[in-house]
Design a protein around this motif. Structure first.
Motif, short mmCIF file in Angstrom:
data_model
loop_
_atom_site.label_atom_id
_atom_site.label_comp_id
_atom_site.label_asym_id
_atom_site.label_seq_id
_atom_site.Cartn_x
_atom_site.Cartn_y
_atom_site.Cartn_z
N MET A 195 0.84 -1.19 0.00
CA MET A 195 0.00 0.00 0.00
C MET A 195 0.88 1.25 0.00
O MET A 195 1.81 1.36 0.80
CB MET A 195 -0.90 -0.01 1.23
N PRO A 196 0.61 2.20 -0.89
CA PRO A 196 1.44 3.40 -0.94
C PRO A 196 1.33 4.24 0.33
O PRO A 196 0.28 4.31 0.97
CB PRO A 196 0.88 4.18 -2.13
N VAL A 197 2.43 4.88 0.67
CA VAL A 197 2.46 5.74 1.85
C VAL A 197 1.85 7.11 1.53
O VAL A 197 1.16 7.71 2.35
CB VAL A 197 3.93 5.92 2.33
N PHE A 198 2.08 7.60 0.32
CA PHE A 198 1.64 8.94 -0.08
C PHE A 198 0.45 8.84 -1.01
O PHE A 198 0.35 7.92 -1.81
CB PHE A 198 2.79 9.70 -0.75
N THR A 199 -0.44 9.82 -0.92
CA THR A 199 -1.66 9.84 -1.72
C THR A 199 -1.51 10.82 -2.87
O THR A 199 -1.12 11.97 -2.67
CB THR A 199 -2.86 10.28 -0.84
N ALA A 200 -1.84 10.35 -4.05
CA ALA A 200 -1.90 11.23 -5.22
C ALA A 200 -3.30 11.84 -5.23
O ALA A 200 -4.27 11.17 -5.57
CB ALA A 200 -1.62 10.45 -6.49
N HIS A 201 -3.38 13.09 -4.84
CA HIS A 201 -4.66 13.76 -4.70
C HIS A 201 -5.19 14.31 -6.01
O HIS A 201 -4.44 14.53 -6.96
CB HIS A 201 -4.54 14.92 -3.70
N THR A 202 -6.48 14.54 -6.00
CA THR A 202 -7.14 15.31 -7.04
C THR A 202 -7.59 16.61 -6.38
O THR A 202 -7.46 16.76 -5.15
CB THR A 202 -8.38 14.57 -7.57
N ALA A 203 -8.17 17.50 -7.17
CA ALA A 203 -8.68 18.75 -6.58
C ALA A 203 -9.78 18.44 -5.57
O ALA A 203 -9.97 19.18 -4.61
CB ALA A 203 -9.19 19.68 -7.67
N THR A 217 -9.94 15.59 -3.62
CA THR A 217 -9.47 14.87 -2.42
C THR A 217 -8.37 15.60 -1.67
O THR A 217 -8.07 15.24 -0.53
CB THR A 217 -8.94 13.47 -2.80
N ALA A 218 -7.78 16.60 -2.27
CA ALA A 218 -6.67 17.32 -1.64
C ALA A 218 -7.15 18.12 -0.44
O ALA A 218 -8.31 18.54 -0.39
CB ALA A 218 -6.01 18.25 -2.65
N PRO A 219 -6.24 18.37 0.50
CA PRO A 219 -6.58 19.30 1.57
C PRO A 219 -7.06 20.62 0.96
O PRO A 219 -6.54 21.05 -0.09
CB PRO A 219 -5.27 19.48 2.34
N ALA A 220 -8.01 21.26 1.60
CA ALA A 220 -8.62 22.48 1.04
C ALA A 220 -7.58 23.53 0.66
O ALA A 220 -7.72 24.20 -0.36
CB ALA A 220 -9.63 23.05 2.04
N ALA A 262 0.23 16.18 -7.50
CA ALA A 262 -0.83 15.47 -6.78
C ALA A 262 -0.31 14.86 -5.48
O ALA A 262 -1.00 14.85 -4.46
CB ALA A 262 -1.42 14.39 -7.68
N LEU A 263 0.94 14.37 -5.51
CA LEU A 263 1.55 13.79 -4.31
C LEU A 263 1.98 14.87 -3.31
O LEU A 263 1.82 14.70 -2.10
CB LEU A 263 2.74 12.92 -4.70
N MET A 264 2.54 15.97 -3.81
CA MET A 264 2.96 17.06 -2.92
C MET A 264 1.77 17.69 -2.20
O MET A 264 1.92 18.29 -1.14
CB MET A 264 3.70 18.15 -3.69
N ALA A 265 0.57 17.56 -2.77
CA ALA A 265 -0.62 18.17 -2.18
C ALA A 265 -0.93 17.64 -0.80
O ALA A 265 -1.66 18.28 -0.04
CB ALA A 265 -1.81 17.99 -3.11
N ASP A 266 -0.37 16.49 -0.45
CA ASP A 266 -0.54 15.98 0.92
C ASP A 266 -0.01 16.98 1.94
O ASP A 266 -0.47 17.03 3.07
CB ASP A 266 0.21 14.65 1.08
N PRO A 290 0.12 20.83 1.83
CA PRO A 290 -0.16 22.07 1.10
C PRO A 290 0.96 23.10 1.23
O PRO A 290 1.22 23.85 0.29
CB PRO A 290 -1.45 22.58 1.74
N GLN A 291 1.64 23.11 2.36
CA GLN A 291 2.73 24.06 2.56
C GLN A 291 3.90 23.75 1.63
O GLN A 291 4.51 24.66 1.08
CB GLN A 291 3.18 24.08 4.02
N LEU A 292 4.24 22.49 1.48
CA LEU A 292 5.30 22.12 0.55
C LEU A 292 4.89 22.49 -0.87
O LEU A 292 5.67 23.11 -1.60
CB LEU A 292 5.62 20.62 0.62
N LEU A 293 3.68 22.13 -1.25
CA LEU A 293 3.23 22.40 -2.61
C LEU A 293 3.23 23.90 -2.90
O LEU A 293 3.81 24.35 -3.90
CB LEU A 293 1.83 21.83 -2.85
N THR A 294 2.63 24.69 -2.04
CA THR A 294 2.58 26.14 -2.29
C THR A 294 3.97 26.76 -2.16
O THR A 294 4.30 27.70 -2.89
CB THR A 294 1.56 26.86 -1.40
N GLY A 295 4.79 26.24 -1.26
CA GLY A 295 6.16 26.74 -1.13
C GLY A 295 6.97 26.48 -2.38
O GLY A 295 7.67 27.38 -2.87
#
Length: 184
Positions: free
Chosen positions: A1-9, A11-14, A35-39, A41-46
């Motif tokens: 089972m994968p550790v990280f989730t590939a999110h969609t718009a 399923t991603a944190p708001a 999609a994976l970085m979205a787990d 949000p601070q990393l993704l937006t950073g």
């Protein structure tokens, strides 16, 4: 089972949804690393903010791609190398330049080679670039500001390459033509 989730718009944190939609709008598809970085949000937006800042530096588009490919090959990020190979192709980089960057070899154009070597020096010395290496960079026609711009690029793409490797981000089908594996 994968550790990280590939999110969609959906399923991603708001706090990551706007970033995901923005990237999907720019690419026409959602790159799996985003999609994976979205787990986080601070990393993704950073990362997106640092990357956008790097795009606004005085380095020309080709020079920015030299920095990115140098970081990506050094950090062995197959996704970033493939994505930015595509960008190099779009901006009209020569096959000789692209091949050298992907191989981590000397570049055919001396000024770009000075940039590649300086980027490696920033990585190798964790910013404490020896005076002679900084002097070589400046002698190639770059300004002190450009040295700091390289640091921004190294920082932004170190975030991305480390996250992509940690999450084991797969190569998305639109990038298959530019697939890359590190030389061993």
């Amino acid at each position: 089972m994968p550790v990280f989730t590939a999110h969609t718009a959906e399923t991603a944190p708001a706090t990551a949804r706007r970033a995901i939609e923005g990237v999907r709008g720019r690419f026409g598809w959602l790159p799996t690393p985003v999609a994976l970085m979205a787990d986080s949000p601070q990393l993704l937006t950073g990362f997106l903010a640092a990357s956008a800042g790097f795009e606004q530096t005085d380095l020309a588009p080709l020079e920015r791609e030299v920095v990115i490919l140098t970081v990506s090959t050094t950090n062995e990020c197959h996704f970033c190398v493939a994505l930015h190979t595509g960008k190099l192709t779009q901006i009209g980089a020569t096959t000789e330049l692209i091949t050298a960057l992907r191989a981590g070899s000397a570049l055919p154009e001396p000024r770009l080679e000075a940039l590649r070597r300086f980027t490696l020096a920033v990585l190798d010395h964790r910013g404490a670039v020896p005076d002679n290496e900084l002097h070589e960079f400046l002698t190639a026609g770059y300004q002190p500001r450009h040295a700091l711009d390289v640091v921004l690029g190294v920082g932004a793409y170190t975030m991305s390459t480390f996250a992509n490797r940690l999450t084991q981000a797969p190569l998305d089908p639109p990038l298959a033509a530019h697939a890359w594996t590190p030389a061993r």
